[in-house]
Design a protein around this motif. Structure first.
Motif, mmCIF file in Angstrom:
data_model
loop_
_atom_site.group_PDB
_atom_site.id
_atom_site.type_symbol
_atom_site.label_atom_id
_atom_site.label_comp_id
_atom_site.label_asym_id
_atom_site.label_seq_id
_atom_site.Cartn_x
_atom_site.Cartn_y
_atom_site.Cartn_z
ATOM 1 N N GLU A 1 0.824 -1.278 0.109
ATOM 2 C CA GLU A 1 -0.009 0.092 0.049
ATOM 3 C C GLU A 1 0.823 1.270 -0.100
ATOM 4 N N PRO A 2 1.554 1.323 -0.998
ATOM 5 C CA PRO A 2 2.726 2.637 -1.026
ATOM 6 C C PRO A 2 1.927 3.896 -1.023
ATOM 7 N N GLU A 3 0.853 3.934 -1.659
ATOM 8 C CA GLU A 3 0.072 5.459 -1.803
ATOM 9 C C GLU A 3 -1.089 5.461 -0.795
ATOM 10 N N LEU A 4 -0.792 4.741 0.223
ATOM 11 C CA LEU A 4 -2.137 4.570 1.328
ATOM 12 C C LEU A 4 -2.732 5.957 1.358
ATOM 13 N N TYR A 5 -1.894 6.925 1.772
ATOM 14 C CA TYR A 5 -2.876 8.152 2.372
ATOM 15 C C TYR A 5 -3.474 8.965 1.121
ATOM 16 N N ASP A 6 -2.726 8.820 -0.162
ATOM 17 C CA ASP A 6 -3.458 9.528 -1.422
ATOM 18 C C ASP A 6 -4.579 8.910 -1.876
ATOM 19 N N VAL A 7 -4.668 7.318 -1.629
ATOM 20 C CA VAL A 7 -5.683 6.838 -2.128
ATOM 21 C C VAL A 7 -6.818 7.188 -0.817
ATOM 22 N N TRP A 8 -6.590 7.158 0.487
ATOM 23 C CA TRP A 8 -7.501 7.468 1.399
ATOM 24 C C TRP A 8 -8.239 8.990 1.204
ATOM 25 N N ALA A 9 -7.467 9.837 0.803
ATOM 26 C CA ALA A 9 -7.823 11.294 0.607
ATOM 27 C C ALA A 9 -8.842 11.271 -0.897
ATOM 28 N N SER A 10 -8.395 10.609 -1.656
ATOM 29 C CA SER A 10 -9.078 10.493 -2.938
ATOM 30 C C SER A 10 -10.495 9.982 -2.853
ATOM 31 N N ARG A 11 -10.823 9.169 -1.812
ATOM 32 C CA ARG A 11 -11.940 8.672 -1.539
ATOM 33 C C ARG A 11 -12.900 9.433 -0.790
ATOM 34 N N ARG A 12 -12.372 10.716 -0.421
ATOM 35 C CA ARG A 12 -13.280 11.678 0.448
ATOM 36 C C ARG A 12 -13.384 13.155 -0.227
ATOM 37 N N LEU A 13 -14.293 13.916 0.230
ATOM 38 C CA LEU A 13 -14.615 15.120 -0.319
ATOM 39 C C LEU A 13 -14.050 15.915 0.874
ATOM 40 N N MET B 1 -3.622 20.925 -0.840
ATOM 41 C CA MET B 1 -2.837 20.992 0.442
ATOM 42 C C MET B 1 -1.747 19.851 0.502
ATOM 43 N N TYR B 2 -0.813 20.008 0.820
ATOM 44 C CA TYR B 2 0.552 18.899 0.903
ATOM 45 C C TYR B 2 0.798 18.574 2.174
ATOM 46 N N PHE B 3 0.755 17.302 2.788
ATOM 47 C CA PHE B 3 1.272 16.947 4.062
ATOM 48 C C PHE B 3 2.416 16.050 3.806
ATOM 49 N N ILE B 4 3.374 15.891 4.688
ATOM 50 C CA ILE B 4 4.322 14.907 4.895
ATOM 51 C C ILE B 4 4.913 14.733 5.999
ATOM 52 N N MET C 1 0.602 12.895 2.008
ATOM 53 C CA MET C 1 -0.749 12.732 1.229
ATOM 54 C C MET C 1 -0.903 14.379 0.709
ATOM 55 N N MET C 2 -1.614 14.082 -0.334
ATOM 56 C CA MET C 2 -2.161 15.794 -0.905
ATOM 57 C C MET C 2 -3.783 15.526 -0.885
ATOM 58 N N VAL C 3 -4.136 16.617 -0.460
ATOM 59 C CA VAL C 3 -5.768 16.652 -0.498
ATOM 60 C C VAL C 3 -6.195 17.727 -1.134
ATOM 61 N N GLU C 4 -7.241 17.627 -2.004
ATOM 62 C CA GLU C 4 -8.064 18.600 -2.679
ATOM 63 C C GLU C 4 -9.221 19.110 -1.652
#
Length: 198
Positions: free
Chosen positions: A43-55, A106-109, A122-125
């Motif tokens: 699950e290398p992109e765990l947080y980007d996948v998590w964020a992409s499934r939410r508004l 927004m970008y979080f590391i 993680m990046m969040v729109e």
């Protein structure tokens, strides 16, 4: 209109605005039960996948829970290069809440470059807030298309021996909730008009 009536109307309208604003904001726990940690190998992109499934909307917030780590809010360059040397903000308290105050990405590391390179980023729109509807949307007829003749009519769906008056329709809880919301709003508006007429 007396000054007391104006004051009561102002209080009434302010109360409605506060209730609507409070209801629309959401706090998201980043990663759910997993929290902010190194993703597993599969699950290398765990947080980007998590964020992409939410508004995410302006006014929402993100809660980061972690141990022996940190959270840095960075620009796009910092995200892609795991560079937290010039963060917008930096946290290492283990339970960080960050408010989403502006529209955009927004970008979080992780503040630790090695952890970031292992996927703790993680990046969040963030979009503008969704307007709250005080009244249900108007119902319009569905558009005509080539498949409209294929759909059964309500009379074809009814079970044997039932009549249109007794057959259950598809609109049950949605209709009730729309009517309930409309009724509550009309009652509140009626109270407001009563206050004005005092």
């Amino acid at each position: 209109m007396s000054s007391i009536s104006i004051l009561l109307l102002f209080f009434f309208l302010t109360t409605i605005t506060v209730v609507i604003t409070t209801v629309s904001a959401t706090e998201f726990k980043v990663g759910g039960a997993v929290g902010w940690r190194i993703p597993a190998t599969n699950e290398p992109e765990l947080y980007d996948v998590w964020a992409s499934r939410r508004l995410f909307h302006v006014g929402d917030s993100l809660r980061f829970r972690y141990k022996n780590d940190s959270v840095a809010v960075v620009e796009k360059y910092g995200y892609y290069h795991c560079d937290s040397s010039n963060p917008i903000s930096f946290f290492n308290d283990g339970d960080t809440v960050i408010n989403l105050d502006d529209v955009g990405t927004m970008y979080f590391i992780s503040g630790d470059a090695d952890l970031c390179k292992q996927g703790v980023k993680m990046m969040v729109e963030v979009t503008s807030p969704v307007p709250v509807r005080l009244f249900p949307p108007a119902v319009s007829a569905p558009p005509e298309n080539a498949y409209s003749d294929m759909a059964p009519s309500p009379s074809q769906v009814m079970s044997f021996g039932s009549s249109p008056e007794t057959s259950p329709g598809p609109a049950s809880s949605d209709s009730v909730s729309s009517v309930s919301v409309t009724s509550v709003v009309l009652v509140l508006l009626g109270l407001g008009f009563s206050v004005v007429n005092l």
